[in-house]
Design a protein around this motif. Structure first.
Motif, PDB file in Angstrom:
ATOM      1  N   LEU A   1       0.680  -1.006   0.121  1.00  0.00           N
ATOM      2  CA  LEU A   1       0.091   0.231   0.115  1.00  0.00           C
ATOM      3  C   LEU A   1       0.933   1.313  -0.165  1.00  0.00           C
ATOM      4  O   LEU A   1       1.628   1.353   0.999  1.00  0.00           O
ATOM      5  CB  LEU A   1      -0.868  -0.021   1.072  1.00  0.00           C
ATOM      6  N   ASN A   2       0.915   1.815  -1.021  1.00  0.00           N
ATOM      7  CA  ASN A   2       1.694   3.359  -1.127  1.00  0.00           C
ATOM      8  C   ASN A   2       0.957   4.410  -0.627  1.00  0.00           C
ATOM      9  O   ASN A   2      -0.117   4.815  -1.496  1.00  0.00           O
ATOM     10  CB  ASN A   2       1.975   3.273  -2.504  1.00  0.00           C
ATOM     11  N   GLY A   3       1.147   4.982   0.465  1.00  0.00           N
ATOM     12  CA  GLY A   3       0.451   6.283   0.781  1.00  0.00           C
ATOM     13  C   GLY A   3      -0.067   6.006   2.203  1.00  0.00           C
ATOM     14  O   GLY A   3       0.273   5.030   2.811  1.00  0.00           O
ATOM     15  N   THR A   4      -0.545   6.946   2.878  1.00  0.00           N
ATOM     16  CA  THR A   4      -1.048   6.728   4.260  1.00  0.00           C
ATOM     17  C   THR A   4      -2.485   6.070   4.439  1.00  0.00           C
ATOM     18  O   THR A   4      -3.322   6.654   3.625  1.00  0.00           O
ATOM     19  CB  THR A   4      -0.946   8.134   4.779  1.00  0.00           C
ATOM     20  N   PRO A   5      -2.424   4.982   5.086  1.00  0.00           N
ATOM     21  CA  PRO A   5      -3.906   4.389   5.366  1.00  0.00           C
ATOM     22  C   PRO A   5      -4.674   5.573   6.132  1.00  0.00           C
ATOM     23  O   PRO A   5      -4.185   5.603   7.229  1.00  0.00           O
ATOM     24  CB  PRO A   5      -3.613   3.155   5.872  1.00  0.00           C
ATOM     25  N   ALA A   6      -5.732   5.971   5.693  1.00  0.00           N
ATOM     26  CA  ALA A   6      -6.640   6.882   6.358  1.00  0.00           C
ATOM     27  C   ALA A   6      -7.316   6.444   7.731  1.00  0.00           C
ATOM     28  O   ALA A   6      -7.921   5.561   7.352  1.00  0.00           O
ATOM     29  CB  ALA A   6      -7.650   7.629   5.387  1.00  0.00           C
TER      30      ALA A   6
ATOM     31  N   ALA B   1       9.561   6.870   4.808  1.00  0.00           N
ATOM     32  CA  ALA B   1      10.550   7.958   4.367  1.00  0.00           C
ATOM     33  C   ALA B   1       9.756   9.289   4.460  1.00  0.00           C
ATOM     34  O   ALA B   1       8.800   9.635   3.859  1.00  0.00           O
ATOM     35  CB  ALA B   1      11.166   7.593   3.004  1.00  0.00           C
ATOM     36  N   TRP B   2      10.442  10.315   4.793  1.00  0.00           N
ATOM     37  CA  TRP B   2      10.144  11.800   4.855  1.00  0.00           C
ATOM     38  C   TRP B   2       8.690  11.879   5.331  1.00  0.00           C
ATOM     39  O   TRP B   2       7.644  12.181   4.593  1.00  0.00           O
ATOM     40  CB  TRP B   2      10.059  12.211   3.428  1.00  0.00           C
ATOM     41  N   VAL B   3       8.416  11.279   6.473  1.00  0.00           N
ATOM     42  CA  VAL B   3       6.769  11.538   7.028  1.00  0.00           C
ATOM     43  C   VAL B   3       7.042  12.372   8.441  1.00  0.00           C
ATOM     44  O   VAL B   3       8.303  12.307   9.132  1.00  0.00           O
ATOM     45  CB  VAL B   3       6.327  10.003   7.627  1.00  0.00           C
ATOM     46  N   SER B   4       5.996  12.731   8.932  1.00  0.00           N
ATOM     47  CA  SER B   4       5.798  13.703   9.932  1.00  0.00           C
ATOM     48  C   SER B   4       6.136  12.872  11.142  1.00  0.00           C
ATOM     49  O   SER B   4       5.816  11.805  11.062  1.00  0.00           O
ATOM     50  CB  SER B   4       4.759  14.581   9.851  1.00  0.00           C
ATOM     51  N   ALA B   5       6.043  13.535  12.361  1.00  0.00           N
ATOM     52  CA  ALA B   5       6.251  12.728  13.633  1.00  0.00           C
ATOM     53  C   ALA B   5       4.973  12.139  13.771  1.00  0.00           C
ATOM     54  O   ALA B   5       4.763  11.086  14.372  1.00  0.00           O
ATOM     55  CB  ALA B   5       6.715  13.717  14.537  1.00  0.00           C
TER      56      ALA B   5
ATOM     57  N   SER C   1      16.808  12.660   7.486  1.00  0.00           N
ATOM     58  CA  SER C   1      18.017  12.690   7.034  1.00  0.00           C
ATOM     59  C   SER C   1      18.296  13.617   5.969  1.00  0.00           C
ATOM     60  O   SER C   1      17.335  13.815   5.183  1.00  0.00           O
ATOM     61  CB  SER C   1      18.437  11.513   6.492  1.00  0.00           C
ATOM     62  N   LYS C   2      19.569  14.357   5.943  1.00  0.00           N
ATOM     63  CA  LYS C   2      19.668  15.231   4.748  1.00  0.00           C
ATOM     64  C   LYS C   2      20.190  14.453   3.660  1.00  0.00           C
ATOM     65  O   LYS C   2      20.382  14.926   2.528  1.00  0.00           O
ATOM     66  CB  LYS C   2      20.882  16.036   5.127  1.00  0.00           C
ATOM     67  N   HIS C   3      20.366  13.204   3.474  1.00  0.00           N
ATOM     68  CA  HIS C   3      20.778  12.347   2.297  1.00  0.00           C
ATOM     69  C   HIS C   3      19.457  11.815   1.557  1.00  0.00           C
ATOM     70  O   HIS C   3      18.521  11.221   2.329  1.00  0.00           O
ATOM     71  CB  HIS C   3      21.762  11.079   2.735  1.00  0.00           C
ATOM     72  N   GLY C   4      19.477  12.079   0.235  1.00  0.00           N
ATOM     73  CA  GLY C   4      18.279  11.610  -0.346  1.00  0.00           C
ATOM     74  C   GLY C   4      18.251  10.196  -0.374  1.00  0.00           C
ATOM     75  O   GLY C   4      19.369   9.340  -0.448  1.00  0.00           O
ATOM     76  N   GLY C   5      16.901   9.567  -0.514  1.00  0.00           N
ATOM     77  CA  GLY C   5      16.713   8.225  -0.432  1.00  0.00           C
ATOM     78  C   GLY C   5      16.848   7.271   0.642  1.00  0.00           C
ATOM     79  O   GLY C   5      16.678   6.101   0.738  1.00  0.00           O
ATOM     80  N   ARG C   6      16.948   7.894   1.888  1.00  0.00           N
ATOM     81  CA  ARG C   6      17.021   7.310   3.240  1.00  0.00           C
ATOM     82  C   ARG C   6      15.542   6.970   3.663  1.00  0.00           C
ATOM     83  O   ARG C   6      14.631   7.604   3.330  1.00  0.00           O
ATOM     84  CB  ARG C   6      17.462   8.044   4.202  1.00  0.00           C
ATOM     85  N   GLY C   7      15.460   5.804   4.009  1.00  0.00           N
ATOM     86  CA  GLY C   7      14.077   5.303   4.645  1.00  0.00           C
ATOM     87  C   GLY C   7      14.128   4.621   5.877  1.00  0.00           C
ATOM     88  O   GLY C   7      15.280   4.296   6.387  1.00  0.00           O
ATOM     89  N   HIS C   8      13.141   4.089   6.447  1.00  0.00           N
ATOM     90  CA  HIS C   8      13.106   3.413   7.565  1.00  0.00           C
ATOM     91  C   HIS C   8      12.211   2.159   7.575  1.00  0.00           C
ATOM     92  O   HIS C   8      11.031   2.478   6.912  1.00  0.00           O
ATOM     93  CB  HIS C   8      12.640   4.210   9.018  1.00  0.00           C
ATOM     94  N   VAL C   9      12.513   0.899   7.780  1.00  0.00           N
ATOM     95  CA  VAL C   9      11.891  -0.331   7.589  1.00  0.00           C
ATOM     96  C   VAL C   9      11.670  -0.684   9.024  1.00  0.00           C
ATOM     97  O   VAL C   9      12.502  -0.630   9.870  1.00  0.00           O
ATOM     98  CB  VAL C   9      12.519  -1.228   6.939  1.00  0.00           C
TER      99      VAL C   9
END
Length: 132
Positions: free
Chosen positions: A49-54, A72-76, A93-101
């Motif tokens: 699922l791509n996106g935020t589940p409402a 990746a790139w989500v608000s708190a 992160s200031k580095h592009g392409g970083r995410g968290h699993v």
């Protein structure tokens, strides 16, 4: 499912517009997706699922529907809604392409591969191509 938030919102809006008095309040499409998500983990069915589940559509515990969450790139606020067991959101992160699993409450930082659609097709169809 791509752009999940917008797709679910549109399904719910469509159903509100066209449903009859005797029809269920929730859209059958949204109900089916919710059932697939809840059953998916038990049956080892993988749903992407791509996106935020409402939460207004799938419910407040939508984070429990996913065994693995990639953020990746989500608000708190979004982090706390989708990965509450993982603790507070990490600093951006200031580095592009970083995410968290996030799996089983553990957070693993990861680097995403940036590719165009053409790059992906080449990478999948021509393994000998050294340019991709």
């Amino acid at each position: 499912m791509d752009s999940a938030y917008h797709a679910l919102r549109q399904l719910a809006r469509y159903w509100e517009t066209f449903r009859d008095k005797d029809d269920p309040h929730m859209s059958p499409a949204v109900t089916a997706l919710e059932a697939a998500l809840w059953t998916g983990r038990a049956a080892r069915v993988h749903v992407i699922l791509n996106g935020t589940p409402a939460p207004s559509i799938l419910g407040a515990a939508s984070h429990e529907m996913f065994g693995t969450v990639i953020l990746a790139w989500v608000s708190a606020t979004t982090w706390q809604r989708l990965a509450p067991i993982a603790g507070p959101a990490p600093k951006p992160s200031k580095h592009g392409g970083r995410g968290h699993v996030i799996q089983h409450g553990e957070v693993h930082e990861t680097q995403a591969i940036w590719m165009t659609d053409a790059d992906v097709v080449t990478w999948l169809t021509d393994p000998d191509d050294t340019q991709s």
